[in-house]
Design an enzyme around this catalytic site. Structure first.
Site, PDB file in Angstrom:
ATOM      1  N   TYR A  10      50.208   9.926  20.508  1.00 31.28           N
ATOM      2  CA  TYR A  10      49.812  10.854  21.570  1.00 31.28           C
ATOM      3  C   TYR A  10      49.273  12.179  21.035  1.00 31.28           C
ATOM      4  CZ  TYR A  10      53.741  14.132  21.645  1.00 31.28           C
ATOM      5  OH  TYR A  10      54.618  15.135  21.343  1.00 31.28           O
ATOM      6  N   ARG A 149      51.562  21.298  19.658  1.00 30.53           N
ATOM      7  CA  ARG A 149      52.319  22.034  20.664  1.00 30.53           C
ATOM      8  C   ARG A 149      52.053  21.548  22.080  1.00 30.53           C
ATOM      9  NH1 ARG A 149      51.490  28.399  19.514  1.00 30.53           N
ATOM     10  NH2 ARG A 149      53.684  28.723  19.014  1.00 30.53           N
ATOM     11  N   VAL A 150      51.362  20.423  22.216  1.00 30.81           N
ATOM     12  CA  VAL A 150      50.911  20.039  23.560  1.00 30.81           C
ATOM     13  C   VAL A 150      52.007  19.341  24.354  1.00 30.81           C
ATOM     14  CG1 VAL A 150      48.485  19.884  22.978  1.00 30.81           C
ATOM     15  CG2 VAL A 150      49.949  17.877  22.665  1.00 30.81           C
ATOM     16  N   LYS A 201      57.849  25.832  14.973  1.00 31.77           N
ATOM     17  CA  LYS A 201      57.757  24.676  15.875  1.00 31.77           C
ATOM     18  C   LYS A 201      59.142  24.234  16.360  1.00 31.77           C
ATOM     19  CE  LYS A 201      56.951  20.979  17.960  1.00 31.77           C
ATOM     20  NZ  LYS A 201      56.011  20.523  18.936  1.00 31.77           N
ATOM     21  N   ARG A 241      61.745  39.548  34.018  1.00 36.08           N
ATOM     22  CA  ARG A 241      62.076  39.116  32.649  1.00 36.08           C
ATOM     23  C   ARG A 241      63.045  37.933  32.620  1.00 36.08           C
ATOM     24  NH1 ARG A 241      61.117  44.255  32.674  1.00 36.08           N
ATOM     25  NH2 ARG A 241      63.195  44.826  33.350  1.00 36.08           N
ATOM     26  N   CYS A 255      61.210  14.767  21.388  1.00 33.53           N
ATOM     27  CA  CYS A 255      61.139  16.091  20.743  1.00 33.53           C
ATOM     28  C   CYS A 255      62.353  16.960  21.054  1.00 33.53           C
ATOM     29  CB  CYS A 255      59.882  16.823  21.212  1.00 33.53           C
ATOM     30  SG  CYS A 255      58.404  15.852  20.992  1.00 33.53           S
ATOM     31  N   ARG A 320      61.186   7.055  25.577  1.00 33.72           N
ATOM     32  CA  ARG A 320      62.086   7.368  24.466  1.00 33.72           C
ATOM     33  C   ARG A 320      63.137   8.397  24.883  1.00 33.72           C
ATOM     34  NH1 ARG A 320      57.840   8.637  19.836  1.00 33.72           N
ATOM     35  NH2 ARG A 320      56.601   9.161  21.665  1.00 33.72           N
TER      36      ARG A 320
HETATM   37  N1  SAJ Z   1      63.429  19.029  31.468  1.00 34.55           N
HETATM   38  C1  SAJ Z   1      64.420  19.498  32.308  1.00 34.55           C
HETATM   39  N2  SAJ Z   1      64.211  20.688  32.955  1.00 34.55           N
HETATM   40  C2  SAJ Z   1      63.058  21.407  32.786  1.00 34.55           C
HETATM   41  C3  SAJ Z   1      62.078  20.940  31.925  1.00 34.55           C
HETATM   42  C4  SAJ Z   1      62.289  19.744  31.261  1.00 34.55           C
HETATM   43  O1  SAJ Z   1      65.461  18.865  32.482  1.00 34.55           O
HETATM   44  O2  SAJ Z   1      62.943  22.451  33.431  1.00 34.55           O
HETATM   45  C5  SAJ Z   1      63.622  17.764  30.766  1.00 34.55           C
HETATM   46  C6  SAJ Z   1      62.530  16.741  31.074  1.00 34.55           C
HETATM   47  O3  SAJ Z   1      62.820  16.039  32.249  1.00 34.55           O
HETATM   48  C7  SAJ Z   1      62.572  15.872  29.841  1.00 34.55           C
HETATM   49  C8  SAJ Z   1      62.937  16.852  28.730  1.00 34.55           C
HETATM   50  O4  SAJ Z   1      63.478  17.989  29.367  1.00 34.55           O
HETATM   51  O5  SAJ Z   1      63.569  14.887  29.929  1.00 34.55           O
HETATM   52  C9  SAJ Z   1      61.783  17.280  27.859  1.00 34.55           C
HETATM   53  O6  SAJ Z   1      60.621  17.514  28.642  1.00 34.55           O
HETATM   54  P1  SAJ Z   1      59.696  18.801  28.440  1.00 34.55           P
HETATM   55  O7  SAJ Z   1      58.641  18.756  29.464  1.00 34.55           O
HETATM   56  O8  SAJ Z   1      60.549  20.022  28.402  1.00 34.55           O
HETATM   57  O9  SAJ Z   1      59.134  18.658  26.966  1.00 34.55           O
HETATM   58  P2  SAJ Z   1      58.313  17.541  26.164  1.00 34.55           P
HETATM   59  O10 SAJ Z   1      59.282  16.838  25.273  1.00 34.55           O
HETATM   60  O11 SAJ Z   1      57.469  16.706  27.043  1.00 34.55           O
HETATM   61  O12 SAJ Z   1      57.340  18.475  25.286  1.00 34.55           O
HETATM   62  C10 SAJ Z   1      57.914  19.475  24.467  1.00 34.55           C
HETATM   63  C11 SAJ Z   1      57.066  20.767  24.609  1.00 34.55           C
HETATM   64  N3  SAJ Z   1      57.740  21.878  23.970  1.00 34.55           N
HETATM   65  C12 SAJ Z   1      57.855  23.090  24.563  1.00 34.55           C
HETATM   66  O13 SAJ Z   1      57.458  23.289  25.685  1.00 34.55           O
HETATM   67  C13 SAJ Z   1      58.480  24.160  23.774  1.00 34.55           C
HETATM   68  C14 SAJ Z   1      55.673  20.538  24.012  1.00 34.55           C
HETATM   69  O14 SAJ Z   1      54.912  21.742  24.040  1.00 34.55           O
HETATM   70  C15 SAJ Z   1      55.808  20.039  22.574  1.00 34.55           C
HETATM   71  O15 SAJ Z   1      54.519  19.814  21.997  1.00 34.55           O
HETATM   72  C16 SAJ Z   1      56.579  18.736  22.597  1.00 34.55           C
HETATM   73  O16 SAJ Z   1      57.901  19.015  23.112  1.00 34.55           O
HETATM   74  C17 SAJ Z   1      56.675  18.194  21.181  1.00 34.55           C
HETATM   75  O17 SAJ Z   1      55.981  17.193  20.909  1.00 34.55           O
HETATM   76  O18 SAJ Z   1      57.345  18.787  20.356  1.00 34.55           O
END
Ligand code: SAJ
Length: 439
Positions: A10, A149-150, A201, A241, A255, A320
């Site tokens: 991805y 970072r996407v 990161k 804030r 991640c 995953r």
């Molecule tokens: N989740 C919650 N509450 C929220 C947001 C997310 O419970 O308010 C849960 C989601 O349902 C999911 C998990 O957290 O199960 C992770 O989802 P996510 O949308 O927070 O993150 P990822 O794993 O899809 O993507 C993250 C991102 N990191 C950050 O925002 C700091 C993305 O920018 C990174 O590139 C990615 O990890 C990565 O590949 O590291």
């Protein structure tokens, strides 16, 4: 530049496509023949439509090739997985293999960029180490870490629009990597050293994990006190804030549940906050299951629970570390029968129901685990037609609880005390404005 991208997942795939559309000559390689064949058939295996279109456009230019072997280039971008090994530590063997594979074809001053998320020090230990083992002096190459970072779900926009951290093993490496990314990144790029970039990161994902843990802890607290956590968080976020994320049934994906361990494992004695946040998030499936148990009376083995959603979050196919996995395991350990429906998920560990109707058929409770858009249109009438019981558990605050209650369902929404009335109107306009919630 001639660029070879290793790993067409991805991150690697859209990056390769962006570089090709930016004018570079790009060869993409993935160890999986299935991935390569799927791409040659027009990217039918790419779930995110904007990514599929980007890749198709890039293939049409002729500047992106899917190769059956790693091809020599001037720049190599490593985008391979860094999964958790059985002992919980990151498995860097794919990173090592990729570096070892390119070592024989490297020319002095070739650029080697690692995009995969890794524990700090990996460029030095694993990439430079693999080159040394292969007899290639790492100092003769330009090694860099440019962490991706996407966010899955919005990859194309974020690839262009997100600021980038470019960590070079030397300043020359950082500058050359930045020049390469300039062909498609329309945002600031900050250069630093490779180890700092690696740490940055991991900090980003740890920050998100800790923030979600706070939301989850507040949800449990609100259930105890009778306050609506969704409303309280939305209102707290009105402060300029404060920006608390949303509670949920657990934190999944490849991640956020994994990367904090890269920091915590480095020194368990000074990373208590990070470890506690991990525990808070990891126990959310247990909390959801406890509530299901409270609401569904009778012997578990005679009860069926329908789980809606198998992927790790809304509108992505990736399963995953999905919270559904753990919820399903816990329910079945307790003797419940379960059925899972997900219109977008792939790669779940057990077969999914072919339709919503099949999952709901004879179910005693319906549990919304993933807030896919497709589930927004599920109505009480539709559920009632198939279900035996009248229990709804909503772990994402997706459903209109009062509407379901009016239709005769018992509704528990995570973050609200199960017994309190589910709708709280304050001054005519609902203070629970969903629009103010975080994405
Ligand atoms: N989740 C919650 N509450 C929220 C947001 C997310 O419970 O308010 C849960 C989601 O349902 C999911 C998990 O957290 O199960 C992770 O989802 P996510 O949308 O927070 O993150 P990822 O794993 O899809 O993507 C993250 C991102 N990191 C950050 O925002 C700091 C993305 O920018 C990174 O590139 C990615 O990890 C990565 O590949 O590291």
């Amino acid at each position: 530049m001639r660029v070879t991208v290793l790993g067409l997942g991805y991150i690697g795939l859209p990056t390769a496509a962006m570089l090709a559309l930016g004018g570079h000559d790009v060869s993409g390689f993935d160890v999986s023949p299935k991935v390569r064949d799927g791409l040659r058939r027009g990217g039918e295996n790419i779930a995110e439509l904007a990514v599929r279109k980007l890749v198709v456009d890039a293939l049409e230019t002729g500047r992106l090739r899917v190769a059956d072997a790693i091809e020599p280039a001037d720049a190599y971008i490593i985008c391979v997985p860094t999964p958790n090994a059985a002992d919980g530590r990151p498995d860097l063997s794919y990173v090592h293999s990729a570096a070892a594979a390119i070592a024989p074809m490297l020319k002095p001053k070739d650029l080697v960029i690692l995009e995969s998320t890794v524990p700090p020090g990996t460029v030095e230990r694993v990439i430079a180490g693999a080159l040394r083992e292969a007899g290639v002096p790492p100092d003769s190459m330009l090694l860099a870490h440019c962490p991706e970072r996407v966010i899955p779900g919005d990859i194309v926009r974020e690839l262009k629009g997100n600021a980038r951290i470019i960590g070079g093993r030397t300043l020359e490496a950082a500058e050359k990597a930045r020049d390469l990314y300039k062909s498609f990144v329309d945002a600031d790029m900050f250069t630093t050293d490779a180890t700092t970039a690696e740490l940055v990161k991991v900090i980003e994902n740890t920050f998100r994990d800790v923030n979600i843990a706070l939301a989850n802890e507040l949800a449990l607290l609100c259930e105890e006190t009778g306050v609506d956590a969704w409303e309280a968080i939305a209102l707290a976020n009105k402060h300029p804030r404060v920006n608390i994320l949303s509670p949920g049934p657990g934190v999944g994906g490849h991640c956020i549940p994994i990367d904090p361990h890269f920091l915590a494992d480095a020194n368990p004695f000074i990373t208590e906050l990070i470890q506690t946040a991990r525990r808070v998030n990891a126990r959310m499936p247990n909390h959801v299951v406890r509530r299901i148990r409270d609401l569904v009376a009778g012997p578990a083995h005679e009860r069926k629970i329908a789980l809606l959603g198998a992927s790790y979050k809304a509108n992505v196919d990736d399963s995953r570390e999905s919270p559904t996995q753990r919820i399903d395991e816990l329910l079945r350990e307790q003797g419940f029968n379960t059925a899972i429906f997900d219109p977008v998920a792939s790669g779940f560990s057990r077969p999914l129901s072919p339709s919503l109707a099949a999952a709901l058929d004879g179910a005693d409770a319906m549990v919304l685990v993933v807030d896919h858009d497709a589930f927004k249109s599920v109505t009480p009438a539709e559920a009632a037609k198939h279900m035996r019981g009248r229990v709804i558990v909503d772990a994402r605050d997706l459903f209109d609880a009062p509407a379901w209650q009016s239709a005769g369902f018992s509704v528990y929404t995570l973050g609200r005390r199960p017994s309190v009335r589910q709708s709280r109107s304050t001054n005519g306009s609902s203070a629970r404005a969903k629009a103010v919630r975080n994405p």
